[in-house]
Design a protein around this motif. Structure first.
Motif, PDB file in Angstrom:
ATOM      1  N   SER A 105       0.855  -1.186   0.000  1.00  0.00           N
ATOM      2  CA  SER A 105       0.000   0.000   0.000  1.00  0.00           C
ATOM      3  C   SER A 105       0.887   1.232   0.000  1.00  0.00           C
ATOM      4  O   SER A 105       2.106   1.126  -0.015  1.00  0.00           O
ATOM      5  N   GLY A 106       0.275   2.391   0.019  1.00  0.00           N
ATOM      6  CA  GLY A 106       1.026   3.630   0.135  1.00  0.00           C
ATOM      7  C   GLY A 106       1.508   4.168  -1.195  1.00  0.00           C
ATOM      8  O   GLY A 106       1.115   3.704  -2.268  1.00  0.00           O
ATOM      9  N   ASN A 107       2.387   5.134  -1.138  1.00  0.00           N
ATOM     10  CA  ASN A 107       2.841   5.829  -2.330  1.00  0.00           C
ATOM     11  C   ASN A 107       3.644   4.940  -3.283  1.00  0.00           C
ATOM     12  O   ASN A 107       3.795   5.286  -4.459  1.00  0.00           O
ATOM     13  N   ALA A 108       4.124   3.828  -2.775  1.00  0.00           N
ATOM     14  CA  ALA A 108       4.924   2.937  -3.630  1.00  0.00           C
ATOM     15  C   ALA A 108       4.128   2.446  -4.826  1.00  0.00           C
ATOM     16  O   ALA A 108       4.707   2.142  -5.876  1.00  0.00           O
ATOM     17  N   ILE A 109       2.812   2.374  -4.702  1.00  0.00           N
ATOM     18  CA  ILE A 109       2.016   1.851  -5.819  1.00  0.00           C
ATOM     19  C   ILE A 109       1.927   2.843  -6.973  1.00  0.00           C
ATOM     20  O   ILE A 109       1.326   2.547  -8.002  1.00  0.00           O
ATOM     21  N   SER A 110       2.539   4.015  -6.816  1.00  0.00           N
ATOM     22  CA  SER A 110       2.657   4.968  -7.912  1.00  0.00           C
ATOM     23  C   SER A 110       3.958   4.787  -8.685  1.00  0.00           C
ATOM     24  O   SER A 110       4.186   5.476  -9.687  1.00  0.00           O
ATOM     25  N   THR A 111       4.795   3.875  -8.234  1.00  0.00           N
ATOM     26  CA  THR A 111       6.143   3.723  -8.763  1.00  0.00           C
ATOM     27  C   THR A 111       6.220   2.562  -9.726  1.00  0.00           C
ATOM     28  O   THR A 111       5.871   1.442  -9.372  1.00  0.00           O
ATOM     29  N   GLN A 112       6.721   2.816 -10.920  1.00  0.00           N
ATOM     30  CA  GLN A 112       6.764   1.788 -11.948  1.00  0.00           C
ATOM     31  C   GLN A 112       7.596   0.572 -11.535  1.00  0.00           C
ATOM     32  O   GLN A 112       7.272  -0.560 -11.921  1.00  0.00           O
ATOM     33  N   THR A 113       8.624   0.780 -10.736  1.00  0.00           N
ATOM     34  CA  THR A 113       9.547  -0.311 -10.426  1.00  0.00           C
ATOM     35  C   THR A 113       8.932  -1.407  -9.558  1.00  0.00           C
ATOM     36  O   THR A 113       9.491  -2.502  -9.477  1.00  0.00           O
ATOM     37  N   VAL A 114       7.798  -1.136  -8.898  1.00  0.00           N
ATOM     38  CA  VAL A 114       7.201  -2.189  -8.058  1.00  0.00           C
ATOM     39  C   VAL A 114       6.389  -3.178  -8.878  1.00  0.00           C
ATOM     40  O   VAL A 114       6.013  -4.241  -8.402  1.00  0.00           O
ATOM     41  N   TYR A 115       6.131  -2.806 -10.122  1.00  0.00           N
ATOM     42  CA  TYR A 115       5.265  -3.631 -10.961  1.00  0.00           C
ATOM     43  C   TYR A 115       6.094  -4.562 -11.842  1.00  0.00           C
ATOM     44  O   TYR A 115       7.023  -4.129 -12.514  1.00  0.00           O
ATOM     45  N   GLY A 116       5.695  -5.840 -11.836  1.00  0.00           N
ATOM     46  CA  GLY A 116       6.470  -6.812 -12.592  1.00  0.00           C
ATOM     47  C   GLY A 116       5.703  -7.502 -13.701  1.00  0.00           C
ATOM     48  O   GLY A 116       6.293  -8.248 -14.483  1.00  0.00           O
TER      49      GLY A 116
END
Length: 128
Positions: A105-116
């Motif tokens: 959760s949180g702002n990390a879900i705005s970051t492309q690098t968390v998505y695989g």
């Protein structure tokens, strides 16, 4: 094997609405954040909206906040992007994406690098 399949793109006029859908398969959908990114011709891919695993937290790019709404139906393994008041600058290929890590959760879900995991994209074209 995780698969993401987008649908709902098309060509509409300024001010119209579109609803994109992305169906996920191959893993427990309800455990992962999901996002939508887009890429316009000649530009880099950019974040549009993200939703955490439970659906209780959402993030939006400033340019779409108030006009776009991301949601998910964990019973259907599907994430949606409702796009209202569309503008020509919203023209792009829209990609669905899934997080690599559970329960984020949180702002990390705005970051492309968390998505695989990425879908193939669906074209959205807005004419003036």
């Amino acid at each position: 094997q995780v698969q993401l399949v987008e649908s709902g793109g098309g060509s509409v006029q300024t001010g119209a609405s579109l609803r994109l859908a992305c169906e996920s398969s191959g893993r427990t959908f309800s455990s992962y954040a999901m996002g939508w990114f887009r890429q316009a011709p000649g530009k880099e891919r950019e974040f549009v909206a993200g939703i955490n695993w439970s659906g209780k937290t959402t993030n939006y790019a400033d340019s779409v906040r108030g006009r776009f709404t991301i949601s998910r139906d964990n019973t259907k393994n599907t994430v949606y992007l409702q796009m209202d008041s569309l503008r020509p600058e919203n023209t792009a290929v829209y990609y669905c994406t899934g997080d690599q890590t559970q329960y984020r959760s949180g702002n990390a879900i705005s970051t492309q690098t968390v998505y695989g995991y990425w879908g193939r994209g669906t074209q959205v074209t807005i004419s003036a």
